[in-house]
Design a protein around this motif. Structure first.
Motif, PDB file in Angstrom:
ATOM      1  N   ASN A 123      -5.434  19.754  -0.390  1.00 17.43           N
ATOM      2  CA  ASN A 123      -4.877  20.789  -1.254  1.00 17.43           C
ATOM      3  C   ASN A 123      -3.576  21.307  -0.639  1.00 17.43           C
ATOM      4  OD1 ASN A 123      -7.048  20.687  -3.084  1.00 17.43           O
ATOM      5  ND2 ASN A 123      -8.291  21.925  -1.701  1.00 17.43           N
ATOM      6  N   THR A 124      -2.567  20.445  -0.555  1.00 19.10           N
ATOM      7  CA  THR A 124      -1.292  20.789   0.053  1.00 19.10           C
ATOM      8  C   THR A 124      -0.161  20.406  -0.879  1.00 19.10           C
ATOM      9  OG1 THR A 124      -0.817  18.680   1.101  1.00 19.10           O
ATOM     10  CG2 THR A 124      -2.316  20.149   2.262  1.00 19.10           C
ATOM     11  N   THR A 125       1.033  20.894  -0.559  1.00 17.14           N
ATOM     12  CA  THR A 125       2.204  20.620  -1.386  1.00 17.14           C
ATOM     13  C   THR A 125       2.506  19.130  -1.442  1.00 17.14           C
ATOM     14  OG1 THR A 125       3.120  22.764  -0.753  1.00 17.14           O
ATOM     15  CG2 THR A 125       4.645  21.159  -1.701  1.00 17.14           C
ATOM     16  N   TYR A 126       2.340  18.434  -0.313  1.00 18.01           N
ATOM     17  CA  TYR A 126       2.721  17.023  -0.219  1.00 18.01           C
ATOM     18  C   TYR A 126       1.526  16.073  -0.279  1.00 18.01           C
ATOM     19  CZ  TYR A 126       7.152  19.029   1.289  1.00 18.01           C
ATOM     20  OH  TYR A 126       8.320  19.745   1.362  1.00 18.01           O
ATOM     21  N   ALA A 127       0.370  16.590  -0.720  1.00 25.56           N
ATOM     22  CA  ALA A 127      -0.846  15.778  -0.717  1.00 25.56           C
ATOM     23  C   ALA A 127      -0.720  14.544  -1.593  1.00 25.56           C
ATOM     24  CB  ALA A 127      -2.023  16.628  -1.185  1.00 25.56           C
ATOM     25  N   LYS A 128      -0.288  14.733  -2.836  1.00 26.99           N
ATOM     26  CA  LYS A 128      -0.198  13.602  -3.764  1.00 26.99           C
ATOM     27  C   LYS A 128       0.817  12.572  -3.272  1.00 26.99           C
ATOM     28  CE  LYS A 128      -1.640  16.111  -7.921  1.00 26.99           C
ATOM     29  NZ  LYS A 128      -1.262  16.554  -9.286  1.00 26.99           N
ATOM     30  N   LYS A 129       1.890  13.058  -2.685  1.00 29.65           N
ATOM     31  CA  LYS A 129       2.912  12.152  -2.151  1.00 29.65           C
ATOM     32  C   LYS A 129       2.331  11.298  -1.025  1.00 29.65           C
ATOM     33  CE  LYS A 129       7.422  12.270   0.171  1.00 29.65           C
ATOM     34  NZ  LYS A 129       8.478  13.165   0.721  1.00 29.65           N
ATOM     35  N   TYR A 130       1.557  11.923  -0.158  1.00 31.14           N
ATOM     36  CA  TYR A 130       0.955  11.206   0.970  1.00 31.14           C
ATOM     37  C   TYR A 130      -0.045  10.157   0.497  1.00 31.14           C
ATOM     38  CZ  TYR A 130      -2.205  10.415   4.895  1.00 31.14           C
ATOM     39  OH  TYR A 130      -3.004   9.836   5.835  1.00 31.14           O
ATOM     40  N   ILE A 131      -0.900  10.540  -0.433  1.00 28.49           N
ATOM     41  CA  ILE A 131      -1.888   9.587  -0.953  1.00 28.49           C
ATOM     42  C   ILE A 131      -1.195   8.441  -1.682  1.00 28.49           C
ATOM     43  CG2 ILE A 131      -3.822   9.283  -2.533  1.00 28.49           C
ATOM     44  CD1 ILE A 131      -4.502  10.787   0.009  1.00 28.49           C
ATOM     45  N   SER A 132      -0.148   8.766  -2.437  1.00 29.70           N
ATOM     46  CA  SER A 132       0.599   7.741  -3.159  1.00 29.70           C
ATOM     47  C   SER A 132       1.231   6.732  -2.203  1.00 29.70           C
ATOM     48  CB  SER A 132       1.681   8.405  -4.017  1.00 29.70           C
ATOM     49  OG  SER A 132       2.499   7.449  -4.637  1.00 29.70           O
ATOM     50  N   GLU A 133       1.824   7.224  -1.101  1.00 30.90           N
ATOM     51  CA  GLU A 133       2.442   6.329  -0.121  1.00 30.90           C
ATOM     52  C   GLU A 133       1.387   5.508   0.618  1.00 30.90           C
ATOM     53  OE1 GLU A 133       5.513   5.581   0.235  1.00 30.90           O
ATOM     54  OE2 GLU A 133       6.303   7.090  -1.143  1.00 30.90           O
ATOM     55  N   THR A 134       0.210   6.094   0.830  1.00 30.32           N
ATOM     56  CA  THR A 134      -0.877   5.344   1.467  1.00 30.32           C
ATOM     57  C   THR A 134      -1.291   4.163   0.597  1.00 30.32           C
ATOM     58  OG1 THR A 134      -1.701   7.335   2.579  1.00 30.32           O
ATOM     59  CG2 THR A 134      -3.224   5.487   2.374  1.00 30.32           C
ATOM     60  N   LYS A 135      -1.434   4.410  -0.683  1.00 32.13           N
ATOM     61  CA  LYS A 135      -1.797   3.335  -1.610  1.00 32.13           C
ATOM     62  C   LYS A 135      -0.695   2.286  -1.687  1.00 32.13           C
ATOM     63  CE  LYS A 135      -4.706   6.335  -4.485  1.00 32.13           C
ATOM     64  NZ  LYS A 135      -4.871   6.988  -5.823  1.00 32.13           N
ATOM     65  N   LYS A 136       0.537   2.747  -1.651  1.00 35.21           N
ATOM     66  CA  LYS A 136       1.673   1.826  -1.775  1.00 35.21           C
ATOM     67  C   LYS A 136       1.774   0.906  -0.560  1.00 35.21           C
ATOM     68  CE  LYS A 136       5.262   3.699  -3.536  1.00 35.21           C
ATOM     69  NZ  LYS A 136       6.484   4.503  -3.724  1.00 35.21           N
ATOM     70  N   ILE A 137       1.551   1.439   0.634  1.00 33.86           N
ATOM     71  CA  ILE A 137       1.683   0.624   1.837  1.00 33.86           C
ATOM     72  C   ILE A 137       0.602  -0.450   1.892  1.00 33.86           C
ATOM     73  CG2 ILE A 137       0.264   2.100   3.328  1.00 33.86           C
ATOM     74  CD1 ILE A 137       3.461   0.195   4.320  1.00 33.86           C
ATOM     75  N   LEU A 138      -0.555  -0.189   1.258  1.00 29.84           N
ATOM     76  CA  LEU A 138      -1.630  -1.176   1.252  1.00 29.84           C
ATOM     77  C   LEU A 138      -1.348  -2.339   0.303  1.00 29.84           C
ATOM     78  CD1 LEU A 138      -4.772   1.123   1.451  1.00 29.84           C
ATOM     79  CD2 LEU A 138      -3.878  -0.390   3.219  1.00 29.84           C
ATOM     80  N   LYS A 139      -0.263  -2.258  -0.431  1.00 27.13           N
ATOM     81  CA  LYS A 139       0.158  -3.377  -1.272  1.00 27.13           C
ATOM     82  C   LYS A 139       0.953  -4.401  -0.471  1.00 27.13           C
ATOM     83  CE  LYS A 139       0.177  -0.590  -5.499  1.00 27.13           C
ATOM     84  NZ  LYS A 139       0.961  -0.053  -6.629  1.00 27.13           N
ATOM     85  N   ASN A 140       1.205  -4.076   0.765  1.00 22.25           N
ATOM     86  CA  ASN A 140       1.875  -4.998   1.681  1.00 22.25           C
ATOM     87  C   ASN A 140       0.804  -5.766   2.461  1.00 22.25           C
ATOM     88  OD1 ASN A 140       3.280  -6.307   3.714  1.00 22.25           O
ATOM     89  ND2 ASN A 140       4.507  -4.524   4.281  1.00 22.25           N
TER      90      ASN A 140
END
Length: 236
Positions: A123-140
């Motif tokens: 529940n943070t300001t950058y939470a969605k951004k962090y989760i989104s980048e985590t998912k994106k990096i796993l596409k590598n």
């Protein structure tokens, strides 16, 4: 190379060409009373000498520019913070924001994701951004991501596994069944440039978890310490 660094070579080429052309001008050689058998080698020799002088001057310019650039780089490096020291972020939310950017270059990640209850689950300001980048990096497919989690994050972990399997990356998680308040979360990142660092903060506290400062370090001894802690938790 800057445009003005081409002036000397161009001028030397022009003078060498002019010298070569002028060497075929017989009235000049007659005026200086030079034998015919010496005219051709002298013409070629002068042209080569002009080219060599131009090349030498240009080389000096390039070396001077290189020396200036190296000194400027040293000056900037001296202004950078010591990578072995701790960089401090004001709170856990800024830490999450930093991780969102940092993991884009990651090759191997060791992460702990230990909240205390659902009330602190991103529940943070950058939470969605962090989760989104985590998912994106796993596409590598070259990425290895190891996660130590608790039951509150099982749903997210399973989603990350699906992404990983689809894109042939390597995501694994281990569930930590027993932990106490005061656990300090951390992430160890090894990037594609072979630079390693550890980011730690986010203590397991419902009231202070994201309010406390986060710390970043590339100190090898500190990274080694956190790797040891991670491996102990992973193999428990």
């Amino acid at each position: 190379m800057k445009r003005n660094n081409w002036i000397i070579p161009i001028v030397s080429y022009i003078l060498a060409g002019f010298s070569f052309f002028f060497g075929s001008y017989d009235p000049f050689w007659n005026f200086v009373n030079l034998d015919e058998e010496l005219r051709t080698p002298l013409t070629i020799g002068i042209s080569i000498l002009i080219l060599l002088v131009g090349h030498f001057i240009n080389t000096l310019q390039v070396e001077e520019k290189l020396h200036s650039d190296v000194n400027e780089l040293k000056m900037h490096m001296n202004q950078l913070p010591n990578l072995n020291s701790l960089r401090i972020l004001p709170n856990g939310d800024e830490g999450v924001n930093y991780l969102s950017m940092r993991i884009r270059e990651a090759r191997f990640i060791r992460n702990t994701r230990i909240p205390v209850g659902s009330s602190v689950a991103y529940n943070t300001t950058y939470a969605k951004k962090y989760i989104s980048e985590t998912k994106k990096i796993l596409k590598n497919k070259d990425v290895i991501f190891k996660d130590i989690i608790v039951k509150e994050n099982i749903e997210l972990a399973n989603e990350l596994i699906q992404i990983s399997e689809k894109h042939q990356s390597k995501y694994q998680y281990k569930e930590l069944h027993t932990y106490g308040k005061g656990f300090l979360n951390f992430m160890i990142i090894e990037d594609k440039f072979n630079i390693s660092e550890v980011v730690f903060g986010w203590p397991t506290s419902e009231t202070q978890g994201y309010r406390e400062k986060c710390f970043i370090s590339q100190d090898s001894e500190l990274i080694s310490l956190f790797i040891t802690i991670f491996e102990e938790l992973w193999n428990a």
